[in-house]
Enzyme design. Structure first.
Site, mmCIF file in Angstrom:
data_model
loop_
_atom_site.group_PDB
_atom_site.id
_atom_site.type_symbol
_atom_site.label_atom_id
_atom_site.label_comp_id
_atom_site.label_asym_id
_atom_site.label_seq_id
_atom_site.Cartn_x
_atom_site.Cartn_y
_atom_site.Cartn_z
ATOM 1 C CG ASN A 175 -1.638 1.307 1.457
ATOM 2 O OD1 ASN A 175 -2.610 1.566 0.750
ATOM 3 N ND2 ASN A 175 -1.205 2.139 2.400
ATOM 4 C CD GLU A 176 -1.323 5.957 0.513
ATOM 5 O OE1 GLU A 176 -0.680 6.498 1.427
ATOM 6 O OE2 GLU A 176 -2.456 6.360 0.145
ATOM 7 C CD GLU A 332 -6.020 4.074 0.973
ATOM 8 O OE1 GLU A 332 -5.828 5.256 1.324
ATOM 9 O OE2 GLU A 332 -5.333 3.114 1.365
#
Ligand code: AHR
Length: 528
Positions: A175-176, A332
């Site tokens: 994630n990210e 997201e």
């Protein structure tokens, strides 16, 4: 404001299928998103099934949540799945370093999440720990979830109460990774990601790849070219690589370039993630209620930026993947506002107004228009965090305007997009000019033509005449969502301030006339 014009739906020119996973959710161990929001514990006086609160489950079932991403977010890249399995009394307590240093009791772990997903009828999107975990840890986690007897992983899961393997539809590979998950450059991430994509297997027999006939693929294998001859696996687990922060193109370029050069027998991905939030003026600054028209219009203007971001990344993806094998997964997004006064700011608790419901509809319309490339999105987040569907406080629960938009949009799940042409008109405030009306049309799985019509203008209604090529409609039936003010919210004391109301309209001479109230979302189906 300029008046919008007539809307023509081309029912005879169907476009892409709007994948139901576009209406997906995201539930992170953050603030009250899981504990209180979903998990109250088996001994709670709040009605629950195996510790999962029944009111929240019933509300989520009604919006037919297709997929939930879990356990994060930033949390995922520090999560160690073994902390959250086995007898509750033996689970370790850890600290949620990303989110206010909250105590993480680990009472909601893998088996509880899978139980929750099953209770709401949703698929699972598991984000593994790429940032601080190892490939072995992620591989063991997948074995725990998906292996079958006589494997020891399957025996361990069975001992924890679940003999049958779970289905993991999506696997998030970090994630990210340019931020809380790393930080890594695109190149560094790709090197790491390829090992996770290669070694983390799904062993569920229902999802296993078909047996490969090496004599059939031998020629492609020897040539080193991407192997179109590999058998497809529609029910297989889909791997989602970490991707760009908003409009930053560097990750998209690097990941897609690596993908093009891959040998899919060794590793492959099915999607690349994109995160883009709508902040308003500045992150953590825009009030959730008690704002004026300028702030309303500013948030809607920024909502429209999603279209250009998706267009930008899609164009890069088209260069490497014109057949659109890899999906753009907006896992997201949402309106990220000032935390509600008196709450822990890193719990990301905010008030959600009619404006946010309108922003949700605009975003969903953008995703639907890009349905050929955007095949999953996950709004942040499901309960009590950011642009939530649901807010809870002890035994109380309230549905937000965004929840109602998701419910109204259920008929668009797996519907087929139909092209629309219309003059959107203009809505102006100060230096901001927005289209007055936003619209999509689709043929639902029920065979009916469905329209979503958004009137952004808070000051005047929009009269829309609709004609549908190839369909004779006598009326339209559906719901409209609006409220007294753009900043109206639902509270525990007044839960129905922003709630959908029924709407009907008659057609005459093949034309349907609808009046969209100011600041509203209308979803109708055409009746023959
Ligand atoms: O949704 C809240 C946080 O926003 C997520 O944990 C992170 O991925 C993003 O920065």
């Amino acid at each position: 404001a300029t008046a919008p014009g007539g809307l023509v739906v081309q029912a005879d020119k169907p476009g892409a299928v709007i994948n139901r996973d576009i209406f997906g959710q995201f539930a992170e161990h953050l603030g009250l998103g899981i504990y209180d929001g979903v998990w109250v514990g088996k001994g709670s006086r709040i009605p629950n099934v195996r510790g999962i609160r029944s009111d929240v489950v019933a509300a989520l079932k009604a919006i037919k949540v297709p997929v939930v991403r879990w356990p994060g977010g930033c949390f995922a890249d520090e999560y160690h799945w073994r902390d959250g399995i086995g007898p509750a009394a033996k689970r370790v307590t850890t600290v949620n370093t990303n989110w206010a240093g909250a105590i993480e009791p680990n009472t909601f772990g893998t088996d509880e999440f899978m139980d929750f997903a099953a209770q709401i009828g949703s698929e699972a999107y598991i984000s593994v720990n790429v940032g601080s975990g190892t490939v072995q840890e992620a591989s063991d986690w997948l074995a725990y979830m998906t292996a079958v007897a006589p494997s020891s992983a399957a025996a361990e899961r069975a001992a924890n109460g679940h003999k049958a393997p779970y289905k993991v539809k999506y696997l998030g590979l970090g994630n990210e990774m340019w931020g809380c998950g790393g930080p890594y450059t695109g190149e560094e991430y790709v090197t790491k990601m390829k090992t996770f994509a290669h070694f983390v297997h799904n062993q569920n027999p229902d999802q296993a790849p078909p047996k490969i006939d090496y004599s059939v693929i031998a020629k492609d294998l020897m040539s080193g070219k991407p192997m179109d001859s590999l058998p497809s696996n529609p029910n297989g687990m889909k791997r989602i690589a970490a991707g760009p922060n908003s409009s930053d193109a560097s990750y998209t370029e690097v990941v897609m370039k690596a993908w093009k050069a891959r040998s899919p027998i060794y590793w492959d991905i099915d999607g690349i993630s994109l995160h883009q939030y709508t902040w308003g003026s500045l992150p953590f600054n825009e009030p959730g209620t008690g704002f004026g028209e300028k702030e309303y219009a500013n948030v809607l203007m920024q909502t429209q930026w999603m279209d250009r971001t998706v267009t930008k990344h899609s164009a890069i993806m088209d260069k490497y993947d014109p057949k659109k094998h890899v999906a753009l997964v907006v896992d997201e997004w949402g309106v990220w506002l000032k935390p509600r006064a008196g709450t822990e700011s890193l719990f990301l608790i905010q008030d959600s107004s009619l404006r946010d419901g309108i922003a949700a509809a605009m975003n969903l319309n953008i995703f639907a228009r890009h349905a050929d490339r955007v095949r999953m999105t996950n709004i942040a987040q499901m309960v009590n965090v950011l642009q939530a569907m649901i807010m809870t406080e002890g035994p109380k629960m309230v549905l937000t305007p965004t929840y109602h938009v998701y419910k109204m949009y259920v008929p668009f799940q797996d519907a087929t997009l139909l092209p629309v042409t219309f003059n959107a008109g203009e809505y102006k405030v100060g230096t901001i000019t927005l289209p007055k009306v936003d619209a999509i049309a689709a043929r639902g799985k029920d065979g009916k033509v469905w329209l979503s019509l958004v009137n952004l203008d808070p000051n005047s209604p929009a009269d829309i005449s609709t004609s549908v090529a190839g369909v004779s409609a006598t009326s339209a039936v559906g719901e409209v969502l609006t409220a007294p003010r753009v900043d109206s919210i639902n509270s525990f004391a007044a839960p129905d301030t922003v709630t959908p109301r029924p709407v009907t309209a008659r057609a005459s001479g093949g034309t349907l006339k609808l009046t969209l109230p100011p600041k509203s979302v209308t979803v109708v189906r055409l009746e023959p």
